[in-house]
Design a protein around this motif. Structure first.
Motif, PDB file in Angstrom:
ATOM      1  N   ILE A 289       0.829  -1.199   0.000  1.00  0.00           N
ATOM      2  CA  ILE A 289       0.000   0.000   0.000  1.00  0.00           C
ATOM      3  C   ILE A 289       0.868   1.256   0.000  1.00  0.00           C
ATOM      4  N   THR A 290       2.025   1.199   0.634  1.00  0.00           N
ATOM      5  CA  THR A 290       2.909   2.366   0.672  1.00  0.00           C
ATOM      6  C   THR A 290       3.457   2.687  -0.721  1.00  0.00           C
ATOM      7  N   ASP A 291       3.787   1.648  -1.491  1.00  0.00           N
ATOM      8  CA  ASP A 291       4.281   1.890  -2.851  1.00  0.00           C
ATOM      9  C   ASP A 291       3.198   2.514  -3.724  1.00  0.00           C
ATOM     10  N   ILE A 292       1.965   2.053  -3.536  1.00  0.00           N
ATOM     11  CA  ILE A 292       0.857   2.611  -4.322  1.00  0.00           C
ATOM     12  C   ILE A 292       0.664   4.082  -3.991  1.00  0.00           C
ATOM     13  N   LEU A 293       0.711   4.427  -2.705  1.00  0.00           N
ATOM     14  CA  LEU A 293       0.549   5.828  -2.309  1.00  0.00           C
ATOM     15  C   LEU A 293       1.638   6.704  -2.921  1.00  0.00           C
ATOM     16  N   GLN A 294       2.861   6.228  -2.907  1.00  0.00           N
ATOM     17  CA  GLN A 294       3.948   7.019  -3.492  1.00  0.00           C
ATOM     18  C   GLN A 294       3.765   7.183  -4.997  1.00  0.00           C
ATOM     19  N   ASP A 295       3.391   6.097  -5.686  1.00  0.00           N
ATOM     20  CA  ASP A 295       3.228   6.164  -7.143  1.00  0.00           C
ATOM     21  C   ASP A 295       2.090   7.109  -7.527  1.00  0.00           C
ATOM     22  N   VAL A 296       0.953   6.996  -6.852  1.00  0.00           N
ATOM     23  CA  VAL A 296      -0.192   7.844  -7.190  1.00  0.00           C
ATOM     24  C   VAL A 296       0.076   9.290  -6.786  1.00  0.00           C
ATOM     25  N   SER A 297       0.787   9.482  -5.685  1.00  0.00           N
ATOM     26  CA  SER A 297       1.156  10.845  -5.290  1.00  0.00           C
ATOM     27  C   SER A 297       2.023  11.497  -6.360  1.00  0.00           C
ATOM     28  N   THR A 298       2.961  10.746  -6.919  1.00  0.00           N
ATOM     29  CA  THR A 298       3.812  11.281  -7.975  1.00  0.00           C
ATOM     30  C   THR A 298       3.011  11.586  -9.235  1.00  0.00           C
ATOM     31  N   ALA A 299       2.050  10.712  -9.551  1.00  0.00           N
ATOM     32  CA  ALA A 299       1.280  10.869 -10.791  1.00  0.00           C
ATOM     33  C   ALA A 299       0.263  11.999 -10.703  1.00  0.00           C
ATOM     34  N   THR A 300      -0.373  12.165  -9.548  1.00  0.00           N
ATOM     35  CA  THR A 300      -1.467  13.143  -9.431  1.00  0.00           C
ATOM     36  C   THR A 300      -1.076  14.382  -8.632  1.00  0.00           C
ATOM     37  N   ARG A 301       0.012  14.289  -7.823  1.00  0.00           N
ATOM     38  CA  ARG A 301       0.476  15.388  -6.981  1.00  0.00           C
ATOM     39  C   ARG A 301      -0.593  15.850  -5.982  1.00  0.00           C
ATOM     40  N   PHE A 302      -1.416  14.882  -5.510  1.00  0.00           N
ATOM     41  CA  PHE A 302      -2.488  15.255  -4.579  1.00  0.00           C
ATOM     42  C   PHE A 302      -1.945  15.744  -3.240  1.00  0.00           C
ATOM     43  N   VAL A 303      -0.673  15.426  -2.916  1.00  0.00           N
ATOM     44  CA  VAL A 303      -0.122  15.888  -1.637  1.00  0.00           C
ATOM     45  C   VAL A 303      -0.004  17.411  -1.597  1.00  0.00           C
ATOM     46  N   GLU A 304       0.026  18.043  -2.766  1.00  0.00           N
ATOM     47  CA  GLU A 304       0.137  19.498  -2.792  1.00  0.00           C
ATOM     48  C   GLU A 304      -1.123  20.189  -2.272  1.00  0.00           C
ATOM     49  N   ALA A 305      -2.216  19.433  -2.139  1.00  0.00           N
ATOM     50  CA  ALA A 305      -3.454  20.010  -1.604  1.00  0.00           C
ATOM     51  C   ALA A 305      -3.346  20.299  -0.113  1.00  0.00           C
ATOM     52  N   PHE A 306      -2.400  19.651   0.573  1.00  0.00           N
ATOM     53  CA  PHE A 306      -2.288  19.794   2.029  1.00  0.00           C
ATOM     54  C   PHE A 306      -1.285  20.905   2.339  1.00  0.00           C
ATOM     55  N   PRO A 314       2.730  24.309   0.482  1.00  0.00           N
ATOM     56  CA  PRO A 314       2.532  22.848   0.477  1.00  0.00           C
ATOM     57  C   PRO A 314       3.491  22.162   1.435  1.00  0.00           C
ATOM     58  N   CYS A 315       3.092  21.017   1.924  1.00  0.00           N
ATOM     59  CA  CYS A 315       3.933  20.238   2.826  1.00  0.00           C
ATOM     60  C   CYS A 315       5.129  19.691   2.040  1.00  0.00           C
ATOM     61  N   THR A 316       6.321  19.913   2.544  1.00  0.00           N
ATOM     62  CA  THR A 316       7.527  19.437   1.855  1.00  0.00           C
ATOM     63  C   THR A 316       7.896  18.010   2.246  1.00  0.00           C
ATOM     64  N   ASP A 317       7.401  17.560   3.396  1.00  0.00           N
ATOM     65  CA  ASP A 317       7.697  16.200   3.850  1.00  0.00           C
ATOM     66  C   ASP A 317       6.603  15.260   3.330  1.00  0.00           C
ATOM     67  N   HIS A 318       6.729  14.858   2.072  1.00  0.00           N
ATOM     68  CA  HIS A 318       5.675  14.058   1.455  1.00  0.00           C
ATOM     69  C   HIS A 318       5.507  12.700   2.127  1.00  0.00           C
ATOM     70  N   ILE A 319       6.608  12.036   2.483  1.00  0.00           N
ATOM     71  CA  ILE A 319       6.499  10.718   3.107  1.00  0.00           C
ATOM     72  C   ILE A 319       5.813  10.829   4.466  1.00  0.00           C
ATOM     73  N   GLY A 320       6.164  11.857   5.232  1.00  0.00           N
ATOM     74  CA  GLY A 320       5.498  12.053   6.511  1.00  0.00           C
ATOM     75  C   GLY A 320       4.010  12.309   6.336  1.00  0.00           C
ATOM     76  N   LEU A 321       3.662  13.125   5.353  1.00  0.00           N
ATOM     77  CA  LEU A 321       2.253  13.403   5.092  1.00  0.00           C
ATOM     78  C   LEU A 321       1.519  12.135   4.677  1.00  0.00           C
ATOM     79  N   LEU A 322       2.133  11.323   3.830  1.00  0.00           N
ATOM     80  CA  LEU A 322       1.498  10.075   3.405  1.00  0.00           C
ATOM     81  C   LEU A 322       1.304   9.128   4.582  1.00  0.00           C
ATOM     82  N   ASN A 323       2.237   9.153   5.537  1.00  0.00           N
ATOM     83  CA  ASN A 323       2.051   8.365   6.760  1.00  0.00           C
ATOM     84  C   ASN A 323       0.792   8.796   7.510  1.00  0.00           C
ATOM     85  N   VAL A 324       0.596  10.114   7.619  1.00  0.00           N
ATOM     86  CA  VAL A 324      -0.575  10.641   8.330  1.00  0.00           C
ATOM     87  C   VAL A 324      -1.863  10.249   7.601  1.00  0.00           C
ATOM     88  N   LEU A 325      -1.881  10.413   6.282  1.00  0.00           N
ATOM     89  CA  LEU A 325      -3.076  10.074   5.509  1.00  0.00           C
ATOM     90  C   LEU A 325      -3.365   8.579   5.585  1.00  0.00           C
TER      91      LEU A 325
END
Length: 686
Positions: A289-306, A314-325
């Motif tokens: 599931i972690t690999d999927i989150l990273q791949d989709v985050s790269t493709a859609t850049r949805f982390v920039e919404a936070f 935007p949050c610069t710590d993408h891995i930390g943000l993905l952990n929270v989500l």
């Protein structure tokens, strides 16, 4: 401005808390009645057995000419018969017990907060509710002994109790006032001067001049034009139904003894579809599931919404943000996530959650993923985002949660909340909202459609039986949505017509009444304003519809909207029985929703799916995180099967386009959802 907003929020919270406490008090009274009945079950059986034996003996004595006195003396004796009758009378009183006999036991709980509540709330009342407002003012001023009973309806069970066993019980009278306050806030007969949820509904309607700016409205400005159009369409549908009735050609349905009936639809999955689905998923490699989150985050850049709550960056710590989500989505929580991840500690995750994660950010991220999924070639196999379905999913909550009093018997005796999700025909969960488990789902249908760009593109909205409500039919039709709902107890439903003379003779047993056209014409400007208010976003559609649906007997606007809904619902019912393709489309759409619920149950597995957040905000984040995570998996499952289709085609394997519509992006067997949550690498900003 900020102080006024907080004042409204606090006032709404006070009224909602009172609503929950009265509900809890009544449920406790019901349980007490049920316990008394259960405790007397043995005595009831023994008494009935004794009476049955005595009755049989008396009948035999009468048939043989024996003296009845002798039989009574032999069976029970006159003293025993007197005891038996006394016991029967006591049991009759127990079996007829009313929960209202016990609600006054909640009096001490009410006295802890209601004097202050009535002093701080600026309560207004409709003319019909002025007697109740006077009773409230007496309670507020401490004059409990002089409370009148004129606020009660003539046939109210409360009135019967006050006139008999509780005539001199001021505690019961006060409790009756507080229960009626709850009901009147629900109906809109009472309202608060400063409130979002419990304000006067006519005060939130947009002004008449703003209607012209509303492009969403699908009705003419004049009621006469709308009535003429709907009458013509109804006459045409009734003519078609009458012709099919005469020839016995109603598709998959019939009219028996004045009742509509439809047959259950057969499965319409073509041969070879199941094999194709299995082959495509076999071609997708197992993934964490972690690999999927990273791949989709790269493709859609949805982390920039936070973005940061203070700076907007935007949050610069993408891995930390993905952990929270991920912690929100799988219901693990930040402390447990810090132990399961290989990158961040608890304090780091708390900092990110506190400064970057909030409701609007979740909405923006979801929109980005949904829009990106719609652009994938495989998404077009399932639809063009012209249809959608909506349904609620129940989640249990801890007894310490804010929803501790929200028990829906449909889901057992445990408290919980529901997540109402809108799913597009491309399987995208484009909107989700948290609602109490006890709240009817029907008013929520328009929220996701009007508050979301994807929802505004939808033309046909499907709902389960819980959505079958006249107000919803009316609002959807006015706003240009074709509302399609499964019909609960179809044979018992009746049609309402604008012109009885136009009804064919064989269909007259189906007619339940005539539409009050004068009422519609008189209230048409406010009906149109009501729809324009929903699109303007000044009040949530669900809030408006719930208020109107509570007690329409006292609200002419609500009654007029119901009449509009009866017109639309009657036309829909004839369309439903005459069009099997419509029934099949609705079935397909609702099946997608059920499969989506199954995916969410698989994701939201930690703590056995129970929400333990104490605040409504925390519960909302869990629901939003789960919905976002489901959308991420659906994006990935849309992309990978599309690639698998290309590989099949390059290999020369047959891949009929008509079978691809039966491929679902809701599978999760190939996704590792459990264990340690390891990320490929930790690179700042990556």
């Amino acid at each position: 401005m900020c102080a006024a907003e907080w004042r409204s929020i606090i006032a709404d919270a006070i009224v909602e808390t009172h609503d929950r406490i009265t509900g809890r008090t009544y449920r406790a009274a019901m349980r007490q009645c049920e316990a008394r009945i259960a405790n007397e079950a043995t005595a009831a059986r023994e008494t009935l057995t004794s009476f049955a034996g005595l009755g049989n003996a008396l009948i035999k004595a009468h048939d043989t000419g024996k003296g009845l006195d002798v039989v009574i003396a032999r069976k029970t004796g006159w003293e025993g018969l007197n005891d038996l009758v006394t016991a029967a009378l006591q049991l009759s009183g127990t079996m007829e017990a009313d929960p209202l006999d016990h609600v006054a036991q909640g009096y001490n709980r009410f006295r802890r907060y209601t004097p202050r509540m009535l002093r701080v709330l600026d309560i207004q009342a409709a003319p019909v509710t002025q007697p109740l407002l006077r009773a409230v003012q007496l309670l507020r001023d401490g004059e409990r002994e002089t409370l009148p009973a004129d606020f009660l309806k003539r046939n109210s069970k409360w009135r019967r109790h006050l006139n008999t066993r509780h005539a001199n019980d001021h505690r019961f009278r006060e409790t009756a006032v507080l229960f009626h306050v709850r009901d009147s806030f629900r109906s809109g007969d009472l309202w608060l001067k400063h409130s979002r949820r419990y304000g006067d509904i006519k005060q939130v309607l947009v002004p008449a001049h703003a209607i012209a700016e509303t492009t969403r409205l699908a009705v003419p400005e004049r009621a006469a034009d709308w009535l003429r159009d709907r009458n013509a369409e109804m006459i045409e549908w009734l003519r078609l139904l009458a012709a099919a009735t005469r020839t016995g050609t109603i598709p998959g349905g019939s009219i028996d003894d004045g009742a509509l009936n439809v047959e259950k639809l057969d499965a319409a999955v073509p041969e070879g579809a199941e094999e194709l689905v299995l082959d495509l998923y076999r071609r997708i490699p197992d993934t964490r599931i972690t690999d999927i989150l990273q791949d989709v985050s790269t493709a859609t850049r949805f982390v920039e919404a936070f973005t940061h709550l203070r700076t907007g960056a935007p949050c610069t710590d993408h891995i930390g943000l993905l952990n929270v989500l991920l912690a929100d989505g799988i219901n693990l929580g930040l402390r447990k996530m810090s132990e399961a991840t290989n990158t961040h500690g608890f304090r780091e995750l708390m900092r990110i959650a506190r400064w970057h994660v909030e409701g609007e950010a979740y909405d923006r991220a979801l929109s980005m993923v949904v829009e990106a999924q719609a652009e994938l070639p495989a998404a077009a196999f399932w639809g063009l985002v012209l249809t959608a379905s909506g349904d609620g999913q129940f989640f249990p909550t801890s007894g310490m949660g804010e929803a501790m009093n929200l028990v829906n018997a449909k889901h057992g005796n445990e408290p919980g909340i529901k997540a109402y999700t809108h799913l597009s025909d491309q399987f995208a969960p484009f909107a989700v909202q948290k609602i109490p488990a006890t709240v009817h789902e029907a008013p929520c249908i328009l929220d996701g459609l009007l508050e979301n760009e994807v929802g505004r593109r939808v033309r046909e909205q499907y709902a389960d039986m819980g959505g079958f409500a006249d107000h919803v039919f009316a609002a959807c039709a006015i706003l240009g949505y074709a509302f399609v709902s499964r019909i609960r107890y179809l044979p018992s439903k009746r049609l309402y017509v604008l012109d009885r003379a136009s009804v064919p003779g064989q269909l007259r047993p189906l007619i339940g009444g005539k539409i009050n056209t004068g009422l519609i014409e008189r209230n048409w400007p406010d009906i149109v304003r009501l729809a324009a208010t929903m699109t303007a976003g000044t009040a949530a559609p669900s809030l408006i519809l719930r208020k109107l649906a509570s007690f329409p007997r006292q609200n002419e606007l609500a009654t007029a909207l119901r009449e509009v809904g009866r017109v639309e619902r009657s036309i829909f019912m004839v369309n439903w029985i005459m069009d099997p393709d419509l029934r099949r489309r609705a079935q397909v759409g609702l099946n997608k929703g059920e499969a989506h619920h199954a995916l969410k149950r698989a994701i939201h597995f930690h703590r056995q799916g129970e929400l333990r957040d104490r605040t409504s905000e925390g519960q909302h984040y869990r629901m939003a995180g789960l919905n976002l995570l489901a959308a991420v998996l659906i994006y990935r499952n849309t992309m990978k099967p599309g690639e698998a289709v290309s590989r099949r085609q390059r290999a020369g394997l047959p891949t009929p386009v008509e079978l691809l519509a039966h491929v679902s992006p809701l599978g999760w067997e190939h996704i590792n959802l459990t264990g340690e949550y390891r990320w490929r690498r930790r690179v700042p900003g990556a």
